[in-house]
Structures are given as C-alpha cells and as structure tokens.
Design a protein around this motif. Structure first.
Motif, PDB file in Angstrom:
ATOM      1  N   LEU A   1       2.557   5.359  14.227  1.00 52.54           N
ATOM      2  CA  LEU A   1       3.401   5.144  12.987  1.00 52.54           C
ATOM      3  C   LEU A   1       4.772   6.051  13.047  1.00 52.54           C
ATOM      4  O   LEU A   1       5.729   5.719  12.467  1.00 52.54           O
ATOM      5  CB  LEU A   1       2.405   5.922  11.889  1.00 52.54           C
ATOM      6  CG  LEU A   1       3.114   5.815  10.265  1.00 52.54           C
ATOM      7  CD1 LEU A   1       2.907   4.128   9.922  1.00 52.54           C
ATOM      8  CD2 LEU A   1       2.120   6.350   9.383  1.00 52.54           C
TER       9      LEU A   1
ATOM     10  N   GLY B   1       4.123  -3.370   5.677  1.00 52.91           N
ATOM     11  CA  GLY B   1       2.767  -3.264   5.228  1.00 52.91           C
ATOM     12  C   GLY B   1       2.376  -4.269   4.184  1.00 52.91           C
ATOM     13  O   GLY B   1       1.537  -3.839   3.242  1.00 52.91           O
TER      14      GLY B   1
ATOM     15  N   GLY C   1       0.875  -1.116   0.030  1.00 52.36           N
ATOM     16  CA  GLY C   1       0.038   0.076  -0.220  1.00 52.36           C
ATOM     17  C   GLY C   1       0.688   1.266   0.178  1.00 52.36           C
ATOM     18  O   GLY C   1       1.627   1.481  -0.598  1.00 52.36           O
ATOM     19  N   ARG C   2       0.487   2.276   0.959  1.00 52.99           N
ATOM     20  CA  ARG C   2       1.199   3.495   1.171  1.00 52.99           C
ATOM     21  C   ARG C   2       2.426   3.658   1.058  1.00 52.99           C
ATOM     22  O   ARG C   2       3.245   4.382   0.440  1.00 52.99           O
ATOM     23  CB  ARG C   2       0.662   4.132   2.434  1.00 52.99           C
ATOM     24  CG  ARG C   2       0.895   5.367   2.803  1.00 52.99           C
ATOM     25  CD  ARG C   2       0.271   5.788   4.069  1.00 52.99           C
ATOM     26  NE  ARG C   2       0.643   4.651   5.201  1.00 52.99           N
ATOM     27  CZ  ARG C   2       0.075   4.666   6.340  1.00 52.99           C
ATOM     28  NH1 ARG C   2      -1.180   5.929   6.752  1.00 52.99           N
ATOM     29  NH2 ARG C   2       0.313   3.763   7.265  1.00 52.99           N
TER      30      ARG C   2
ATOM     31  N   GLU D   1       7.055   3.931  14.319  1.00 54.43           N
ATOM     32  CA  GLU D   1       7.552   2.952  13.327  1.00 54.43           C
ATOM     33  C   GLU D   1       8.752   3.479  12.443  1.00 54.43           C
ATOM     34  O   GLU D   1       9.645   2.644  12.227  1.00 54.43           O
ATOM     35  CB  GLU D   1       6.272   2.505  12.430  1.00 54.43           C
ATOM     36  CG  GLU D   1       5.162   1.760  13.303  1.00 54.43           C
ATOM     37  CD  GLU D   1       3.971   1.293  12.362  1.00 54.43           C
ATOM     38  OE1 GLU D   1       4.207   0.790  11.286  1.00 54.43           O
ATOM     39  OE2 GLU D   1       2.863   1.361  12.837  1.00 54.43           O
TER      40      GLU D   1
ATOM     41  N   SER E   1       4.829   4.291   3.761  1.00 53.37           N
ATOM     42  CA  SER E   1       5.496   5.136   4.421  1.00 53.37           C
ATOM     43  C   SER E   1       6.704   4.657   5.241  1.00 53.37           C
ATOM     44  O   SER E   1       7.741   5.219   5.227  1.00 53.37           O
ATOM     45  CB  SER E   1       4.510   5.895   5.562  1.00 53.37           C
ATOM     46  OG  SER E   1       4.179   5.054   6.566  1.00 53.37           O
ATOM     47  N   ASN E   2       6.643   3.292   5.884  1.00 53.92           N
ATOM     48  CA  ASN E   2       7.611   2.562   6.401  1.00 53.92           C
ATOM     49  C   ASN E   2       8.895   2.467   5.482  1.00 53.92           C
ATOM     50  O   ASN E   2       9.905   2.566   5.500  1.00 53.92           O
ATOM     51  CB  ASN E   2       7.312   1.224   6.910  1.00 53.92           C
ATOM     52  CG  ASN E   2       6.791   1.730   8.362  1.00 53.92           C
ATOM     53  OD1 ASN E   2       7.509   2.079   9.249  1.00 53.92           O
ATOM     54  ND2 ASN E   2       5.526   1.402   8.509  1.00 53.92           N
TER      55      ASN E   2
ATOM     56  N   PRO F   1       2.199  -3.114  13.948  1.00 58.48           N
ATOM     57  CA  PRO F   1       1.607  -2.012  14.703  1.00 58.48           C
ATOM     58  C   PRO F   1       0.999  -2.406  15.997  1.00 58.48           C
ATOM     59  O   PRO F   1      -0.321  -2.063  16.258  1.00 58.48           O
ATOM     60  CB  PRO F   1       0.572  -1.285  13.838  1.00 58.48           C
ATOM     61  CG  PRO F   1       0.095  -2.519  13.288  1.00 58.48           C
ATOM     62  CD  PRO F   1       1.043  -3.610  12.828  1.00 58.48           C
TER      63      PRO F   1
HETATM   64  C1  GAR Z   1       2.028   0.078   9.257  1.00 60.01           C
HETATM   65  O1  GAR Z   1       1.204   0.460  10.299  1.00 60.01           O
HETATM   66  C2  GAR Z   1       2.420  -1.437   9.479  1.00 60.01           C
HETATM   67  O2  GAR Z   1       2.861  -1.375  10.920  1.00 60.01           O
HETATM   68  C3  GAR Z   1       1.133  -2.217   9.225  1.00 60.01           C
HETATM   69  O3  GAR Z   1       0.631  -1.599   8.105  1.00 60.01           O
HETATM   70  C4  GAR Z   1       0.889  -0.011   8.144  1.00 60.01           C
HETATM   71  C5  GAR Z   1       1.535   0.112   6.826  1.00 60.01           C
HETATM   72  O4  GAR Z   1       1.774   1.337   6.329  1.00 60.01           O
HETATM   73  N1  GAR Z   1       1.604  -3.551   9.133  1.00 60.01           N
HETATM   74  C6  GAR Z   1       0.778  -4.370   9.503  1.00 60.01           C
HETATM   75  O5  GAR Z   1      -0.502  -4.530  10.055  1.00 60.01           O
HETATM   76  C7  GAR Z   1       1.143  -6.021   8.891  1.00 60.01           C
HETATM   77  N2  GAR Z   1       0.226  -6.932   9.534  1.00 60.01           N
HETATM   78  P1  GAR Z   1       2.929   1.721   5.340  1.00 60.01           P
HETATM   79  O6  GAR Z   1       2.484   1.130   4.033  1.00 60.01           O
HETATM   80  O7  GAR Z   1       2.823   3.256   5.320  1.00 60.01           O
HETATM   81  O8  GAR Z   1       4.222   1.510   5.682  1.00 60.01           O
END
Ligand code: GAR
Length: 211
Positions: A172, A89, A10-11, A175, A13-14, A111
């Motif tokens: 976040l 993510g 997805g996004r 993270e 950001s990590n 998270p």
């Molecule tokens: C983050 O908060 C990560 O910890 C979580 O999804 C988000 C992804 O954000 N991961 C999970 O829930 C894994 N089961 P990002 O795409 O912006 O990094």
C-alpha cells in the motif's frame, strides 16, 4: 489541468494520496469529484473534509442491470465535465460498454505485479505461491479484468514472516507513491494508450523496468 474523478468503494487511502498530490498547483490534474458506489464508504468523509465534491451512485437499486448503474455513473461523470477516471479500490466490475466510453482515459490500481494475481485476495495468493517479490500496478483499464497495459509498477520484497496484512501494508505504501506518479504521466499527455492497445510515451527508465 485535467479534471479527474476518483471512484471508490471503501477506505479511500489511494484517493487521499491522489488528492494530496493534486494539491500541488504544478500537478497536471485536479481531483474534481469522488464517486462511491457504496453510501457508507469511509473515503467519502475524507474527500468531503478535503473540500472535494462527492457523489454516491449506489449499485444496489439497479440489481443485476450493470449497464443501468453505469449509465447513471457515466452521466454523473459527464455532468462534472470529467476528463480522466481513476479507479481506487472501486470494487465493481465494469462492462465493456462503460470501459469503451472511457478507453485511454481510465486508470486502475491493482495490488499485484500484473499479470500475476489478477482478481481478489492478491496478498494471500502471493504468500500461498511463495513468490519473493510482490507489488502493485497502475494500468489503463480495458474490458478484460485487470488486463490493461501497465503505466507504472512497484515491487516489494516478501518477508518470511509476512501475513496477508503485513504484505498488504508494504504494498500500500508503494500504491500511494505510484498512483499519483502514473496519473501525472497520463494527465500531462506524456503517456497515452495507443489505438493498438499498447502504451506510448513511457519514460525510458520505466520502459526498462526500473522504478
Ligand atoms: C488497494 O489496495 C487497491 O489496490 C485495491 O483495494 C485497496 C483499496 O484501498 N484494489 C483492488 O483490489 C481492485 N481489485 P483504498 O480504498 O485505501 O485505496
């Protein structure tokens, strides 16, 4: 420098936080590849903008055959000469076959303060339980979901007026701080996953629980 692949859905950001940290020549890893299982993941554009090679391994054509999907994923990683995989993510459960191929060389960020709140919807569940501390964990990936040993955890307070969104935003921020720090510990070889399934080499402050 260790060659790292960041797996996203997805996004991203990590992923962006890892790319930013690895831009420092002193960082012990380089982000060599970003892989998404979703062709429309927003993180793909961000990675390309940062000049990082990207690949899409769409899980959909493989239907229920998880291993067929993972064989292509594994080939993609090996073709890029990847040493370490960072799940960031990445919303696909990986089979023991894939996890065992990358044991000790695959990290995930979750998270919550594991072992509390494995799985999904961690922030809403933390609020429903009424916990006063919540947070995030970077851990080595083992076959059991969200069960591997922690490399770094960070805690945040839960505020009385928090919503899942406000709590998620507070977590976040942490993270983005602990994932690059944990990757540096593993990529430098300072921290390893022992054959006994336990972590070796944690700095004393971490071992004592202080972050
Ligand atoms: C983050 O908060 C990560 O910890 C979580 O999804 C988000 C992804 O954000 N991961 C999970 O829930 C894994 N089961 P990002 O795409 O912006 O990094």
């Amino acid at each position: 420098r260790k060659r790292v692949a960041v797996l996203i859905s997805g996004r991203g950001s990590n992923m962006t936080a890892l790319i930013a940290a690895a831009a420092d020549p002193a960082f012990p890893a380089t982000i060599a590849l970003v892989v998404s299982n979703r062709p429309d993941a927003a993180g793909l554009a961000a990675a390309a903008e940062a000049g990082i090679a990207t690949a899409v391994v769409d899980h959909k054509p493989f239907g229920k055959d998880r291993e067929a999907f993972e064989r292509v994923l594994d080939e993609t990683l090996r073709a890029a000469d990847i040493d370490i995989v960072c799940l960031a993510g990445f919303m696909r459960v990986l089979t023991p076959w894939f996890v065992e191929r990358w044991t000790g060389r695959m990290l995930n960020i979750h998270p919550s303060l594991l072992p509390a709140f494995r799985g999904l919807d961690t922030h809403a569940r933390a609020l429903a339980e009424g916990v006063r501390l919540h947070g995030c964990t970077v851990h080595f990936v083992v076959p059991e979901l969200d069960a591997g040993p922690a490399v770094i955890q960070a805690a945040v307070p839960v505020m009385p007026d928090d919503t899942p969104e406000s709590l998620a935003a507070r977590v976040l921020t942490q993270e983005h701080r602990i994932y690059p720090a944990a990757l540096a510990l593993v990529a430098s070889g300072a921290v390893t996953l022992g054959a006994d399934g336990r972590i070796a080499g944690l700095p004393q402050a971490q071992a004592d629980g202080a972050v």
